[in-house]
Design an enzyme around this catalytic site. Structure first.
Site, PDB file in Angstrom:
ATOM      1  N   ASN A 109     -11.679  -1.930 -11.185  1.00 39.03           N
ATOM      2  CA  ASN A 109     -12.650  -1.303 -10.272  1.00 39.03           C
ATOM      3  C   ASN A 109     -13.211  -0.020 -10.879  1.00 39.03           C
ATOM      4  OD1 ASN A 109     -13.079  -2.666  -7.514  1.00 39.03           O
ATOM      5  ND2 ASN A 109     -10.885  -2.921  -7.892  1.00 39.03           N
ATOM      6  N   MET A 165      -1.465   3.071  -5.840  1.00 37.76           N
ATOM      7  CA  MET A 165      -0.376   2.411  -5.120  1.00 37.76           C
ATOM      8  C   MET A 165       0.599   3.351  -4.413  1.00 37.76           C
ATOM      9  SD  MET A 165      -1.353  -0.624  -5.299  1.00 37.76           S
ATOM     10  CE  MET A 165       0.035  -1.408  -4.489  1.00 37.76           C
ATOM     11  N   LEU A 219      -0.528   8.102   0.693  1.00 35.29           N
ATOM     12  CA  LEU A 219      -0.803   9.538   0.733  1.00 35.29           C
ATOM     13  C   LEU A 219      -0.299  10.138   2.036  1.00 35.29           C
ATOM     14  CD1 LEU A 219      -4.371   9.199  -0.755  1.00 35.29           C
ATOM     15  CD2 LEU A 219      -2.405  10.264  -1.899  1.00 35.29           C
ATOM     16  N   ASN A 224     -11.008   3.906   0.120  1.00 33.02           N
ATOM     17  CA  ASN A 224     -10.077   2.948  -0.489  1.00 33.02           C
ATOM     18  C   ASN A 224     -10.720   1.571  -0.427  1.00 33.02           C
ATOM     19  OD1 ASN A 224      -7.584   1.849  -1.518  1.00 33.02           O
ATOM     20  ND2 ASN A 224      -7.104   1.149   0.551  1.00 33.02           N
ATOM     21  N   HIS A 228      -9.355  -2.318  -0.021  1.00 32.06           N
ATOM     22  CA  HIS A 228      -8.146  -3.090   0.269  1.00 32.06           C
ATOM     23  C   HIS A 228      -8.488  -4.573   0.203  1.00 32.06           C
ATOM     24  CE1 HIS A 228      -4.290  -4.125   1.916  1.00 32.06           C
ATOM     25  NE2 HIS A 228      -4.905  -4.926   2.759  1.00 32.06           N
ATOM     26  N   GLN A 244     -11.324  -9.761  -6.792  1.00 31.92           N
ATOM     27  CA  GLN A 244     -11.559  -8.586  -7.642  1.00 31.92           C
ATOM     28  C   GLN A 244     -12.997  -8.547  -8.140  1.00 31.92           C
ATOM     29  OE1 GLN A 244      -8.353  -8.137 -10.561  1.00 31.92           O
ATOM     30  NE2 GLN A 244      -7.616  -6.455  -9.301  1.00 31.92           N
ATOM     31  N   GLU A 297     -15.053  -7.198  -5.484  1.00 35.63           N
ATOM     32  CA  GLU A 297     -14.825  -5.756  -5.315  1.00 35.63           C
ATOM     33  C   GLU A 297     -15.691  -4.945  -6.269  1.00 35.63           C
ATOM     34  OE1 GLU A 297     -10.595  -5.368  -5.936  1.00 35.63           O
ATOM     35  OE2 GLU A 297     -10.216  -5.419  -3.774  1.00 35.63           O
TER      36      GLU A 297
HETATM   37  N1  NHR Z   1      -2.722   6.481   2.015  1.00 34.07           N
HETATM   38  C1  NHR Z   1      -3.036   6.614   3.310  1.00 34.07           C
HETATM   39  N2  NHR Z   1      -2.589   7.702   3.925  1.00 34.07           N
HETATM   40  N3  NHR Z   1      -3.775   5.714   3.991  1.00 34.07           N
HETATM   41  C2  NHR Z   1      -4.197   4.617   3.370  1.00 34.07           C
HETATM   42  O1  NHR Z   1      -4.920   3.748   4.063  1.00 34.07           O
HETATM   43  C3  NHR Z   1      -3.876   4.395   2.008  1.00 34.07           C
HETATM   44  C4  NHR Z   1      -3.126   5.367   1.352  1.00 34.07           C
HETATM   45  C5  NHR Z   1      -2.761   5.210   0.017  1.00 34.07           C
HETATM   46  C6  NHR Z   1      -3.113   4.058  -0.658  1.00 34.07           C
HETATM   47  C7  NHR Z   1      -4.085   1.788  -0.667  1.00 34.07           C
HETATM   48  C8  NHR Z   1      -3.250   0.713   0.052  1.00 34.07           C
HETATM   49  C9  NHR Z   1      -3.886  -0.657  -0.108  1.00 34.07           C
HETATM   50  O2  NHR Z   1      -5.112  -0.732  -0.048  1.00 34.07           O
HETATM   51  C10 NHR Z   1      -3.831   3.074   0.017  1.00 34.07           C
HETATM   52  C11 NHR Z   1      -4.235   3.241   1.334  1.00 34.07           C
HETATM   53  C12 NHR Z   1       0.130   1.402  -1.484  1.00 34.07           C
HETATM   54  C13 NHR Z   1       0.999   0.925  -0.502  1.00 34.07           C
HETATM   55  C14 NHR Z   1       2.497   1.057  -0.658  1.00 34.07           C
HETATM   56  O3  NHR Z   1       3.248   0.500   0.115  1.00 34.07           O
HETATM   57  C15 NHR Z   1       0.443   0.391   0.646  1.00 34.07           C
HETATM   58  C16 NHR Z   1      -0.934   0.335   0.809  1.00 34.07           C
HETATM   59  C17 NHR Z   1      -1.799   0.802  -0.181  1.00 34.07           C
HETATM   60  C18 NHR Z   1      -1.257   1.334  -1.322  1.00 34.07           C
HETATM   61  N4  NHR Z   1       2.972   1.828  -1.659  1.00 34.07           N
HETATM   62  C19 NHR Z   1       4.386   2.138  -1.926  1.00 34.07           C
HETATM   63  C20 NHR Z   1       4.728   3.564  -1.481  1.00 34.07           C
HETATM   64  O4  NHR Z   1       5.904   3.799  -1.181  1.00 34.07           O
HETATM   65  C21 NHR Z   1       4.716   2.113  -3.401  1.00 34.07           C
HETATM   66  C22 NHR Z   1       4.396   0.839  -4.077  1.00 34.07           C
HETATM   67  C23 NHR Z   1       4.372   1.029  -5.589  1.00 34.07           C
HETATM   68  O5  NHR Z   1       4.558   2.160  -6.111  1.00 34.07           O
HETATM   69  O6  NHR Z   1       4.118   0.016  -6.283  1.00 34.07           O
HETATM   70  O7  NHR Z   1       3.847   4.460  -1.526  1.00 34.07           O
HETATM   71  O8  NHR Z   1      -3.193  -1.668  -0.211  1.00 34.07           O
HETATM   72  C1  GAR Z   2      -7.760  -4.249  -6.294  1.00 30.91           C
HETATM   73  O1  GAR Z   2      -7.857  -5.618  -6.002  1.00 30.91           O
HETATM   74  C2  GAR Z   2      -7.548  -3.475  -5.021  1.00 30.91           C
HETATM   75  O2  GAR Z   2      -8.146  -4.041  -3.898  1.00 30.91           O
HETATM   76  C3  GAR Z   2      -6.058  -3.567  -4.897  1.00 30.91           C
HETATM   77  O3  GAR Z   2      -5.535  -3.483  -6.200  1.00 30.91           O
HETATM   78  C4  GAR Z   2      -6.490  -3.987  -7.108  1.00 30.91           C
HETATM   79  C5  GAR Z   2      -6.697  -2.970  -8.185  1.00 30.91           C
HETATM   80  O4  GAR Z   2      -7.305  -3.550  -9.277  1.00 30.91           O
HETATM   81  N1  GAR Z   2      -5.570  -2.482  -4.124  1.00 30.91           N
HETATM   82  C6  GAR Z   2      -4.414  -2.527  -3.553  1.00 30.91           C
HETATM   83  O5  GAR Z   2      -3.736  -3.529  -3.462  1.00 30.91           O
HETATM   84  C7  GAR Z   2      -4.013  -1.208  -2.976  1.00 30.91           C
HETATM   85  N2  GAR Z   2      -2.692  -1.313  -2.485  1.00 30.91           N
HETATM   86  P1  GAR Z   2      -7.836  -2.654 -10.466  1.00 30.91           P
HETATM   87  O6  GAR Z   2      -6.725  -1.712 -10.878  1.00 30.91           O
HETATM   88  O7  GAR Z   2      -8.135  -3.637 -11.538  1.00 30.91           O
HETATM   89  O8  GAR Z   2      -9.040  -1.934  -9.964  1.00 30.91           O
END
Ligand code: NHR
Ligand code: GAR
Length: 222
Positions: free
Chosen positions: A22, A98, A101, A115, A117, A179, A182
């Site tokens: 992305n 990942m 926040l 973001n 998703h 992807q 996206e």
């Molecule tokens: N933060 C907030 N506050 N709100 C959102 O909507 C967020 C965010 C941070 C990232 C991306 C999200 C996705 O689109 C995103 C959205 C990571 C996890 C997760 O469980 C879940 C959703 C998303 C990103 N992360 C684990 C954690 O403990 C770690 C996983 C890892 O390190 O591989 O943070 O999917």
């Molecule tokens: C994307 O498909 C995005 O939607 C997803 O990870 C990929 C990142 O690809 N996001 C998540 O799952 C957030 N939890 P990229 O690193 O090649 O852009």
């Protein structure tokens, strides 16, 4: 920061944890002269994120902030915020980032975090979305650009790309098609923000002065 640097447009940071395809789509659109954003910084929590290499190759400043170096989630987030502030960042773009926040961070940048998703939200927040859509027998799947709030994957939706699930789709084949969709919708939605057409206010997304009750949906079958 010089007046000239500011004049270039809305200063954006892209946060990545992985391959950064992305991020590459943003870079390509910038290089084509069609991105009304200044890609000022790429930040990663993982040293091995290929997105860092893509950024360096594109002449964008990079920063590594490894979450393991911090005692708490908020300490990690404060380090990210300090770096964003140093760079005068006005828009934070999560692109395969990942780490969830903290509420502190989300409030600090309220209305200035996007973001993408990989699901047609509100379906399938969280992880493993492609497998979940297949197992549910859904006819359609896709990805959604949304503002980030304290509700994980629950902030106001802006733009969704939708595709039809095929008989022979697997989680891997779906991931690949989602992807590539996206790469079209994410820079487009961020460009709206850069142009001042997209904003966050009163807990909602607004486009061209109209409150979006539902996201804009594009059918993008490739
Ligand atoms: N933060 C907030 N506050 N709100 C959102 O909507 C967020 C965010 C941070 C990232 C991306 C999200 C996705 O689109 C995103 C959205 C990571 C996890 C997760 O469980 C879940 C959703 C998303 C990103 N992360 C684990 C954690 O403990 C770690 C996983 C890892 O390190 O591989 O943070 O999917
Ligand atoms: C994307 O498909 C995005 O939607 C997803 O990870 C990929 C990142 O690809 N996001 C998540 O799952 C957030 N939890 P990229 O690193 O090649 O852009």
């Amino acid at each position: 920061m010089s007046r000239e640097a500011r004049a270039a447009g809305c200063r954006a940071a892209i946060l990545v944890s992985g391959s950064g395809t992305n991020l590459q789509a943003f870079i390509d659109r910038r290089d084509a002269g069609r991105l009304p954003l200044d890609l000022a910084l790429v930040l990663s929590n993982r040293a091995d994120a290929y997105g860092l290499t893509r950024a360096r190759d594109a002449g964008i400043s990079t920063n590594l902030i490894a979450h393991g170096d911090f005692a708490s989630r908020e300490a990690f987030d404060r380090a990210i915020a300090a770096r964003l502030d140093d760079s005068g960042i006005e828009l934070v773009i999560l692109a395969g980032f990942m780490r969830i926040l903290s509420p502190w961070f989300v409030r600090r940048y309220a209305g200035r975090i996007l973001n993408i998703h990989p699901a047609l939200l509100p379906k399938y927040p969280g992880l493993d979305t492609h497998r979940r859509a297949l197992e549910a027998g859904d006819a359609a799947h896709g990805s959604t650009v949304h503002f980030v709030t304290e509700v994980l994957d629950g902030g106001p939706r802006v733009l969704a790309g939708r595709l039809a699930i095929r008989e022979d789709d697997t989680p891997a084949s779906l991931m690949r098609r989602v992807q590539s969709l996206e790469h079209r919708i994410y820079p487009e939605a961020a460009a709206w923000f850069g142009e001042g057409r997209l904003a966050y206010s009163d807990g909602a997304a607004w486009l061209d002065g109209r409150r979006l009750e539902e996201p804009i949906v594009e059918d993008l079958d490739a």
